[in-house]
Design a protein around this motif. Structure first.
Motif, PDB file in Angstrom:
ATOM      1  N   ALA A  63      35.322  20.560  -1.905  1.00  0.00           N
ATOM      2  CA  ALA A  63      35.866  20.203  -0.600  1.00  0.00           C
ATOM      3  C   ALA A  63      34.776  20.313   0.461  1.00  0.00           C
ATOM      4  O   ALA A  63      33.859  21.133   0.342  1.00  0.00           O
ATOM      5  CB  ALA A  63      37.032  21.117  -0.256  1.00  0.00           C
ATOM      6  N   VAL A  64      34.875  19.466   1.459  1.00  0.00           N
ATOM      7  CA  VAL A  64      33.866  19.440   2.511  1.00  0.00           C
ATOM      8  C   VAL A  64      34.476  19.971   3.798  1.00  0.00           C
ATOM      9  O   VAL A  64      35.330  19.315   4.395  1.00  0.00           O
ATOM     10  CB  VAL A  64      33.357  18.006   2.749  1.00  0.00           C
ATOM     11  CG1 VAL A  64      32.307  17.990   3.848  1.00  0.00           C
ATOM     12  CG2 VAL A  64      32.824  17.411   1.461  1.00  0.00           C
ATOM     13  N   PRO A  65      34.072  21.191   4.209  1.00  0.00           N
ATOM     14  CA  PRO A  65      34.572  21.669   5.505  1.00  0.00           C
ATOM     15  C   PRO A  65      33.920  20.831   6.609  1.00  0.00           C
ATOM     16  O   PRO A  65      32.725  20.546   6.539  1.00  0.00           O
ATOM     17  CB  PRO A  65      34.083  23.121   5.568  1.00  0.00           C
ATOM     18  CG  PRO A  65      33.135  23.302   4.439  1.00  0.00           C
ATOM     19  CD  PRO A  65      33.116  22.093   3.579  1.00  0.00           C
ATOM     20  N   LEU A  66      34.708  20.440   7.574  1.00  0.00           N
ATOM     21  CA  LEU A  66      34.175  19.523   8.579  1.00  0.00           C
ATOM     22  C   LEU A  66      33.806  20.267   9.858  1.00  0.00           C
ATOM     23  O   LEU A  66      34.543  21.173  10.278  1.00  0.00           O
ATOM     24  CB  LEU A  66      35.217  18.455   8.907  1.00  0.00           C
ATOM     25  CG  LEU A  66      35.609  17.564   7.744  1.00  0.00           C
ATOM     26  CD1 LEU A  66      36.721  16.611   8.166  1.00  0.00           C
ATOM     27  CD2 LEU A  66      34.399  16.785   7.230  1.00  0.00           C
ATOM     28  N   PRO A  67      32.710  19.912  10.472  1.00  0.00           N
ATOM     29  CA  PRO A  67      32.402  20.469  11.789  1.00  0.00           C
ATOM     30  C   PRO A  67      33.424  19.982  12.815  1.00  0.00           C
ATOM     31  O   PRO A  67      34.067  18.942  12.622  1.00  0.00           O
ATOM     32  CB  PRO A  67      31.008  19.931  12.097  1.00  0.00           C
ATOM     33  CG  PRO A  67      30.715  18.880  11.106  1.00  0.00           C
ATOM     34  CD  PRO A  67      31.711  18.963  10.002  1.00  0.00           C
ATOM     35  N   GLY A  68      33.554  20.738  13.881  1.00  0.00           N
ATOM     36  CA  GLY A  68      34.585  20.437  14.874  1.00  0.00           C
ATOM     37  C   GLY A  68      34.555  19.011  15.362  1.00  0.00           C
ATOM     38  O   GLY A  68      35.587  18.334  15.454  1.00  0.00           O
ATOM     39  N   ALA A  69      33.374  18.513  15.633  1.00  0.00           N
ATOM     40  CA  ALA A  69      33.288  17.175  16.212  1.00  0.00           C
ATOM     41  C   ALA A  69      33.799  16.115  15.254  1.00  0.00           C
ATOM     42  O   ALA A  69      34.052  14.983  15.662  1.00  0.00           O
ATOM     43  CB  ALA A  69      31.845  16.880  16.615  1.00  0.00           C
ATOM     44  N   ALA A  70      33.938  16.458  13.970  1.00  0.00           N
ATOM     45  CA  ALA A  70      34.440  15.480  13.008  1.00  0.00           C
ATOM     46  C   ALA A  70      35.959  15.478  12.966  1.00  0.00           C
ATOM     47  O   ALA A  70      36.586  14.425  12.964  1.00  0.00           O
ATOM     48  CB  ALA A  70      33.880  15.784  11.626  1.00  0.00           C
ATOM     49  N   TRP A  71      36.536  16.658  12.937  1.00  0.00           N
ATOM     50  CA  TRP A  71      38.006  16.670  12.862  1.00  0.00           C
ATOM     51  C   TRP A  71      38.628  16.690  14.251  1.00  0.00           C
ATOM     52  O   TRP A  71      39.829  16.522  14.412  1.00  0.00           O
ATOM     53  CB  TRP A  71      38.501  17.820  11.989  1.00  0.00           C
ATOM     54  CG  TRP A  71      38.125  19.199  12.456  1.00  0.00           C
ATOM     55  CD1 TRP A  71      37.048  19.923  12.068  1.00  0.00           C
ATOM     56  CD2 TRP A  71      38.841  19.995  13.388  1.00  0.00           C
ATOM     57  NE1 TRP A  71      37.032  21.116  12.700  1.00  0.00           N
ATOM     58  CE2 TRP A  71      38.124  21.211  13.514  1.00  0.00           C
ATOM     59  CE3 TRP A  71      40.019  19.823  14.125  1.00  0.00           C
ATOM     60  CZ2 TRP A  71      38.543  22.232  14.352  1.00  0.00           C
ATOM     61  CZ3 TRP A  71      40.437  20.842  14.954  1.00  0.00           C
ATOM     62  CH2 TRP A  71      39.694  22.032  15.070  1.00  0.00           C
ATOM     63  N   TYR A  72      37.757  16.906  15.238  1.00  0.00           N
ATOM     64  CA  TYR A  72      38.236  16.895  16.615  1.00  0.00           C
ATOM     65  C   TYR A  72      37.303  15.984  17.409  1.00  0.00           C
ATOM     66  O   TYR A  72      36.408  16.434  18.124  1.00  0.00           O
ATOM     67  CB  TYR A  72      38.231  18.329  17.151  1.00  0.00           C
ATOM     68  CG  TYR A  72      38.818  18.455  18.526  1.00  0.00           C
ATOM     69  CD1 TYR A  72      39.826  17.589  18.946  1.00  0.00           C
ATOM     70  CD2 TYR A  72      38.384  19.424  19.415  1.00  0.00           C
ATOM     71  CE1 TYR A  72      40.364  17.689  20.212  1.00  0.00           C
ATOM     72  CE2 TYR A  72      38.920  19.550  20.675  1.00  0.00           C
ATOM     73  CZ  TYR A  72      39.915  18.658  21.075  1.00  0.00           C
ATOM     74  OH  TYR A  72      40.441  18.763  22.316  1.00  0.00           O
ATOM     75  N   PRO A  73      37.482  14.680  17.265  1.00  0.00           N
ATOM     76  CA  PRO A  73      36.460  13.738  17.733  1.00  0.00           C
ATOM     77  C   PRO A  73      36.205  13.794  19.238  1.00  0.00           C
ATOM     78  O   PRO A  73      35.139  13.366  19.670  1.00  0.00           O
ATOM     79  CB  PRO A  73      37.003  12.365  17.325  1.00  0.00           C
ATOM     80  CG  PRO A  73      38.356  12.578  16.784  1.00  0.00           C
ATOM     81  CD  PRO A  73      38.575  14.028  16.550  1.00  0.00           C
ATOM     82  N   ALA A  74      37.131  14.359  20.013  1.00  0.00           N
ATOM     83  CA  ALA A  74      36.861  14.429  21.450  1.00  0.00           C
ATOM     84  C   ALA A  74      35.630  15.287  21.726  1.00  0.00           C
ATOM     85  O   ALA A  74      35.010  15.195  22.772  1.00  0.00           O
ATOM     86  CB  ALA A  74      38.071  14.986  22.186  1.00  0.00           C
TER      87      ALA A  74
END
Lengths: 504, 964
Positions: B438-449
């Motif tokens: 699984a790939v944990p996503l940085p904030g800017a990826a899962w929270y595009p704002a």
């Protein structure tokens, strides 16, 4: 005597290699190759079964029929949106008798239990077109017509007058209850499965040309809209673009893209330029005697030039006699548009165009025949637009002796529900509907198949839409299994089965 | 007789299918020697039995699968049988399991799917068994799938003899080592190299999709250095137009389609897909490794989650988006991922096990499982918050837990819910299991704002709104000041006049007083509006502060690791949000108050006004309460605030990345071969494996297996560099061969299709090359790269490269369609049709006329009055070669005859001293006489028109369209 070997193995030895089928056909006329001979023979109906190894090995078709054909041409009339079968070719008195009751309350409630309701249905958007429960009475009367006495509705008096030449099939079914069925009617596959070659493109692919001046597969009228398959309904998909329908407008001044030179270019100038092109390409042909594509290109320029005159000519009815004009209804606003298309279709097949596909009722959306409401007013008007022209087409073909070798097919993507939609409409109905055929050895004055008492399910001699395709191919002497393209597996359902009961 | 009645019973048992066809003799007598067999009974195993079994039985009883341990792909195997014993009893059809199975004699029937065997087919089997099941001893059986060439990883083969570097000469291109070996083997004699001008045009069109200019041609012809060609190749590969040329090829294979639907309704693909197209162009120009490209297209969001420049590559997947049916969408994804990257027809296994390849129906759904979680969204890009206007269409994993089931017979209405399939590949593609992380996503990826593109745009928008209010306020203030000055002056004047005892000429009238009164009331109104503006500005300011604070807090919270002062940031955000709420409530209250006061000032004449006043009072009371509440909230010290944007799952499953990594793995037997084949096809006009999307067991074997493997291995060892592959191919002697020379009858006899490459294939320009070349030669082509798709209807009147026009179902450039442009559904290999509509397009389009005029003018400016020079220039420019004597004569005659444009036979010797050589130096034909040459230095309109016609004719010349 193996007479076909003369052109299968003798003078004509196709080196189909690397040359597209179209390239190959365009080569016709350069010399008397076997194909040209074959095409001429098929023009005269003197064609025998072709069982060359190439054909058997699934290689490129030879352009010859696989067996003796009954038809040379097809005119395919398609009503866009879904014509009501129960108000056209399949009378259902029970609808009037039980009008206002629900189907469940009627004696025919078992139609709701039919396995076909679920089994054969593949919805585009689930739940969009549920069964309409309340029975809606027939909106028009019927009467027996012709010598055969088949009942045809009063919205189709002129077509009804030709019924002795028509075989009505009342037991068609399809699987899409939305207008993707328009695409399905032409490809045999549900729209969700994508686009596939259409019936016209298969014929184009399978048979050689009968004319030197015109495209082989012509589309008249506005094709169906993007929603429902778009150009896919006269497309050729993996057969390649050269086999798709060529759309012609019944407008001698602008019948197809790039039909004529720009206004400031005179005819002489255009002809001189073409002569130069031909001269230069002719010089190149000396340089490259083995270049089949070059030879094909030279031929294509000749055909293009002839098309520039032939296409406008065929679409120009200005000089037609008044009787022909009025036969097709060109003298009346209501019938003129479709009348022009029917007349154009006759003139096209007369000149050897193989497959003419006519669309009626395309309106940028689902189609004019899509009578969710106001069915009576809508169908009355629409039938008036097409009834006389279609009958005129049949009688015109007949009096010219062309009906014997021209197959005319009438259809629509599905029928309409026995139950009412809103106050005065019917919804989409894929479970049972009608089509008809005429000409090319189709038995006239015949009804084949039946729906149940409500016109709900095709009940006897059920036919999926590819059975119609199979019937058309059969008339033309083509075996769809011999047209299969390597690497493009076709399903059993794609091939269909000819409706033998209506052929002679 | 007992035996007869037994037979009759058996007959009944077999059912009606046997009534037809099966000879009576076969039924009536079980004895091995049943007397003279009818001649019709002779059945040939090889032609009548084996094909039947292959078509209907071998998929399940053959090399792929051995249901019940039974194989039916050889007579020996048939006799051997399976778990239920031998499939046949020679001479005893009725006892034979095979016959019982296909007739359904025992209550079950084979084959289980499709139509039962026909009576004729059953009769054939029965007669064959009856005859003792004769079959040849040496029978070939189908290959074991694991031995199929394409399923074994490519190994670099030894180069054939004479192929290695030898002293004093450069290394033989390995391609030629293999091709030449085959030619020798086949007894084929290769053609000589193509002429230099032919080669140059070929390699230009292949590598950049545009022909060489005349100057480039002349320079090349004059360049005698031994590596002149190599230099050209390197220059072309470095040319940014190379990426545009080859992007279109890959757009075919990867099914590029701009969005389409019903009117404005999006139904297929995604908007802004051009960003993926630009990624393709840029990737090719940068020579990004093919392995990396695959990974970015399938899993760019997992491999570089916050880099939209990478994520845009997932447009490859977004393209399959389909509004109405998720299954259709995934079907397309699976089918074309299989075909495009692996050369496998996974799609055949959707409803049943693959008939030819070792891909079970389960394998199909296991492949689907890799894509099951993914979904499409459009992220903000280009400073545009409205993603309808601009954005990046990309994929992300939205449904990590969504199970994948087998659909019985492919029917989505019949999922087998009893089993959940995990992602996996069939062993033939991936012998070992592929680990998924699984790939944990940085904030800017899962929270595009949080991405600067998005957050920045939000701030810019808030600032712009605030500035607009401020500007309005300023204007209002200025207006007020102006009014006040005016009033003061007017009042002073009136006062002064009033004080005068003597009536003056300009004594104040009632009208003047009225005007003053009006001006004063106008001041009141402006003042009121100004008060609103002030409140509004306060709101906009507070909003900006709030947005900034909330973004900072979001950033602090969601970035990895969270900010140390996160508590403070959140409180700050909450406070700013509360302050903004107060400002907004104050504004609302102020507006309500004004409305109330306005109505209250009216005489309460009628019921309607009274009612309005009551409503206004109620609204005011509400606004009061709201303001009170907002103010009360100020006292709160809570840290809860509203996040700025929407969020997506914080983790991606990693499934697609795992799949992509395996597809791009050096151990994958298929990927490199499939790519090499596609590239080869587009250089030679014919692939090495003719079934370009089917390398499976039903596909065709390669014409040059060792060459294919050598190139595949080389590709991988060169870091999957496609440019290196191009370079190696176009530098080969095989590529540089002539396409037409004196016919070699023996070659034609042995290999009429040129499968073994004894010459180059003449090809036709692809649609885009036709259009682009016309524009380019005339000097019209705009070479700016990239950007949103251009309206396809403008293609005849605008001049960008063809790949930039809208390409969607029903929305394609007509001119390109006519020349066999790939459709949007599938484009693994284009056709090269020759149809009259192409002739019409080239002859009749305004576009071709216009470009011909432009080019004729350009060449005319050089040639001046010299017709022969003009003709020479036109041939060299349009066709990339000199005119022959005959062509020159024909063209001169044309110019002379049709438009009275007499040739300017300026001294024959001096003409074309810089030409491509040959023809143009010969004496002018007799039709062109030097008389009437006076004053011809600037061509007359007639001459210009005739010349434009000549150029137009050359655009229609087969040698323009042909790549020889």
């Amino acid at each position: 005597m193996k007479s076909n070997s003369t052109f299968s193995h003798g003078a004509f030895h196709p080196r189909c290699t690397g040359v597209s089928r179209r390239t190959f056909l365009a080569d016709v006329g350069m010399g008397f190759t076997g194909l040209a001979l074959g095409a001429m023979l098929s023009r005269d109906g003197v064609v025998r079964a072709d069982t060359t190894q190439a054909a058997q090995a699934g290689q490129l078709p030879t352009g010859l029929p696989h067996f003796a054909p009954k038809a040379k041409n097809v005119i395919w009339l398609f009503m866009v949106g879904g014509t009501s079968h129960v108000e056209s070719f399949d009378p259902k008195p029970a609808l009037s008798q039980y009008a206002g009751k629900t189907i469940a309350e009627s004696p025919y409630r078992d139609v709701l239990e039919s396995p076909f309701l679920k089994k054969n249905l593949r919805e585009f958007v689930a739940g969009n077109h549920k069964v309409q429960p309340t029975i809606f009475p027939m909106q028009v009367g019927y009467r027996p017509r012709g010598q055969c006495g088949i009942e045809i509705s009063d919205w189709w008096p002129h077509v009804g007058g030709m019924v002795d030449d028509i075989a009505v099939v009342r037991s068609m079914w399809t699987t899409d209850n939305d207008h993707g069925a328009q695409l399905q009617f032409h490809t045999g596959r549900h729209a969700l499965e994508g686009q596939f070659p259409t019936i016209g493109s298969w014929i184009h692919y399978g048979l050689g040309s009968l004319n030197d001046d015109l495209p082989q597969f012509v589309v008249l009228g506005t094709p169906i809209a993007d929603c429902c398959g778009g150009a896919g309904a006269h497309g050729s998909n993996y057969l390649g673009p050269e086999h798709q329908g060529v759309q012609l407008a019944v407008d001698p001044k602008n019948p197809l893209p790039y039909a004529l030179p720009p206004r400031d270019v005179s005819w002489d100038e255009a002809r001189d330029k073409l002569a130069l092109v031909n001269q230069l390409n002719g010089l190149a042909a000396i340089e490259y005697p083995d270049d089949a594509a070059l030879r094909a290109r030279i031929k294509s320029y000749e055909l293009a030039f002839r098309m520039q005159t032939a296409v406008p000519e065929v679409l120009n009815f200005g000089d037609k006699t008044a009787s022909t004009q009025s036969l097709y209804g060109l003298d009346r606003d209501v019938t003129r548009p479709f009348g022009q298309q029917c007349l154009a279709a006759r003139r096209l097949v007369e000149r050897g165009v193989r497959f003419v596909q006519l669309f009626h009722g395309s309106n940028g959306g689902a189609g004019a025949w899509d009578a969710h409401g106001g069915l009576k007013a809508g169908h009355t008007a629409l039938c008036e637009q097409v009834d006389r022209p279609i009958a005129a087409l049949l009688s015109d073909l007949k009096r010219r002796g062309m009906l014997d070798e021209t197959l005319v097919v009438w259809g629509s993507e599905f029928g309409r529900t026995p139950g009412a939609q809103g106050a005065d409409g019917r919804d989409h109905h894929p479970y049972g509907f009608s089509i008809w055929l005429a000409g090319a050895g189709i038995r006239g004055g015949v009804v084949h198949g039946a729906t149940d008492e409500l016109g709900f399910h095709a009940a006897e001699n059920r036919h999926y839409v590819t059975d119609l395709h199979a019937t058309v191919l059969d008339r033309l002497g083509l075996d769809p299994r011999q047209l299969e393209v390597p690497g493009r597996k076709r399903l059993e359902v794609d091939f269909g089965r000819p409706i033998r009961e209506v052929t002679s | 007789m007992p035996s007869v009645s037994r037979s009759a019973n058996r007959f009944a048992l077999f059912g009606p299918l046997l009534v037809v066809g099966w000879t009576a003799a076969a039924l009536a007598d079980e004895a091995p020697t049943a007397g003279p067999a009818a001649p019709t009974a002779a059945v040939d195993y090889a032609t009548e039995i084996k094909p039947l079994l292959a078509a209907r039985c071998v998929a399940c009883h053959g090399p792929l699968r051995q249901q019940q341990g039974l194989r039916l792909d050889s007579a020996a195997a048939i006799r051997r049988g399976g778990e239920s014993g031998p499939a046949i009893e020679p001479h005893k059809p009725r006892e034979s399991l095979l016959i019982r199975a296909v007739t359904g004699a025992d209550g079950w029937r084979m084959p289980p799917e499709g139509e039962p065997l026909s009576a004729d087919e059953i009769s054939r089997l029965a007669r064959w068994i009856d005859a003792g099941a004769p079959a040849p001893h040496e029978e070939s059986t189908a290959t074991d799938p694991s031995q199929h060439w394409a399923f074994r990883p490519p190994v670099r083969p030894d180069l054939s003899e004479g192929s290695t570097t030898s002293p004093g000469r450069s290394a033989v291109n390995p391609i030629d080592a293999f091709v030449d070996a085959t030619l020798r083997q086949q007894g084929l004699e290769p053609y000589p190299p193509a002429s230099r001008e032919r080669l140059l045009r070929r390699v230009y069109l292949d590598l950049i999709g545009l022909p060489p200019t005349r100057d480039e041609l002349l320079a090349f012809l004059a360049d005698e250095s031994p590596d002149a060609y190599e230099q050209v190749v390197d220059r072309l590969l470095a040319d940014p137009r190379h990426g545009e040329r080859w992007a279109r090829h890959f757009m075919d294979i990867w099914r590029y389609s701009d969005w389409y639907g019903y009117g404005a309704e999006l139904r297929n693909s995604q908007p802004h897909l051009w960003r993926w197209r630009d990624w393709i162009v840029e990737s090719l120009n940068a020579d990004r490794g093919y392995d990396r490209m695959l990974i970015e297209m399938l899993a760019g969001d997992e491999v570089a989650p916050t880099d939209l420049n990478v994520v845009r590559a997932t447009g490859y997947l977004a393209r399959n988006w389909y509004k109405f049916n998720r299954n259709t969408w995934l079907q397309d994804t699976i089918e074309h991922t299989g075909k495009a990257f692996l050369g496998l027809t996974f799609n055949c296994a959707r409803c049943h096990d693959h008939k030819y390849d070792p891909i079970s129906q389960e394998n199909y759904y296991q492949l689907r499982a890799y894509f099951e979680p993914h979904e499409v969204r459009v992220d903000v890009a280009g400073g545009q918050l409205d993603t309808k206007v601009d954005g990046v269409a990309r994929v992300y994993d939205a449904y990590a837990d969504r199970p994948t089931h087998v659909f019985a017979r492919g029917d989505e209405k019949e999922p087998d819910n009893s089993r959940v399939l995990a992602p996996a590949l069939p062993s033939v593609v991936a012998p070992e299991s592929i680990a998924i992380t699984a790939v944990p996503l940085p904030g800017a990826a899962w929270y595009p704002a949080l991405a600067s593109a998005h957050g920045g745009a939000l701030l810019v928008k808030a600032q712009t709104e605030r500035d607009a209010v401020a500007t309005q306020l300023q204007q209002r203030r200025a207006e007020l000041a102006r009014l006040q000055i005016e009033i003061e002056q007017q009042a002073a004047r009136l006062e002064l006049l009033d004080e005068l005892t003597e009536p003056a000429l300009d004594s104040p009238t009632e009208l003047d007083r009225l005007r003053l009164k009006n001006a004063r009331s106008l001041v009141t109104a402006v003042q009121a509006a100004l008060e609103v503006d002030e409140k509004q500005l306060a709101v906009a300011d507070a909003n900006l502060v709030s947005l900034t604070a909330r973004l900072a807090a979001d950033q602090g919270r969601y970035l990895d690791p969270p900010a140390a002062n996160i508590e403070d940031l959140m409180r700050g955000a909450a406070n700013a949000e509360r302050a903004h709420a107060v400002a907004a409530a104050e504004l609302q209250r102020h507006i309500a108050q004004r409305e109330h006061d306005r109505l209250a000032a009216k005489p309460l004449a009628d019921e309607a006004t009274k009612k309005s006043l009551a409503e206004a009072a109620a609204k005011l009371a509400d606004a009061d309460k709201a303001l009170e509440a907002a103010r009360a909230a100020l006292a709160s010290t809570g840290v809860n605030y509203s996040s700025v944007g929407s969020t997506y799952p914080r983790e991606s499953t990693g499934r697609r990345l795992a799949l992509a990594r395996w597809i791009a793995d050096r151990r994958n037997p298929l990927t490199a071969r499939v790519l090499v084949n596609h590239v080869w096809l587009r250089h030679f006009g014919r692939p090495l494996v003719s079934t370009v999307f089917d390398f499976g067991m039903n596909g065709k074997p390669p014409t040059h297996p060792e060459l294919l493997d050598w190139l595949a291995v080389e590709l991988m060892e060169q870091g999957w560099s496609i440019k290196s592959l191009h370079r190696m191919i176009v530098l080969s002697v095989a590529y540089r061969r002539d396409s037409a020379a004196d016919s070699l009858a023996s070659n034609l006899q042995i290999d009429p299709d040129n499968r073994y490459l004894w010459r180059a294939n003449t090809r036709r320009m692809e649609a885009e090359v036709v259009r682009d070349s016309l524009l380019y030669l005339a000097g019209s082509l705009e070479l700016n790269a990239g950007g949103p798709e251009i309206d396809q209807k403008t293609a005849d009147t605008t001049s960008r490269r063809s790949l930039y026009y809208r390409h969607a179902n029903e929305k394609r450039v007509t001119f390109l369609e006519l020349f066999d442009q790939a459709g949007v559904g599938e484009g693994y290999q284009r056709t090269e049709s020759v149809v009259p509509q192409q002739a019409l397009a080239l002859l009749n389009s305004e576009f071709a006329h216009r470009e011909a005029r432009l080019l004729a003018d350009r060449l005319g400016a050089v040639a001046a009055a010299d017709q022969r020079r003009f003709i020479g220039l036109a041939f060299e420019t349009v066709l990339g070669r000199a005119a022959t004597d005959a062509e020159l004569a024909t063209c001169l005659e044309f110019l002379t005859r049709h438009f009275g444009a007499r040739s300017q036979d300026v001294a024959a010797a001096e003409s074309e001293s810089d030409g491509v050589g040959g023809a143009s130096a010969v004496a002018a034909p007799q039709t062109a006489t030097p008389e009437n040459s006076a004053g011809a230095n600037s061509p007359s309109p007639d001459v210009a028109r005739a010349r434009a016609s000549l150029v137009h004719a050359l655009f229609n010349h087969n040698d323009f369209l042909a790549i020889r």
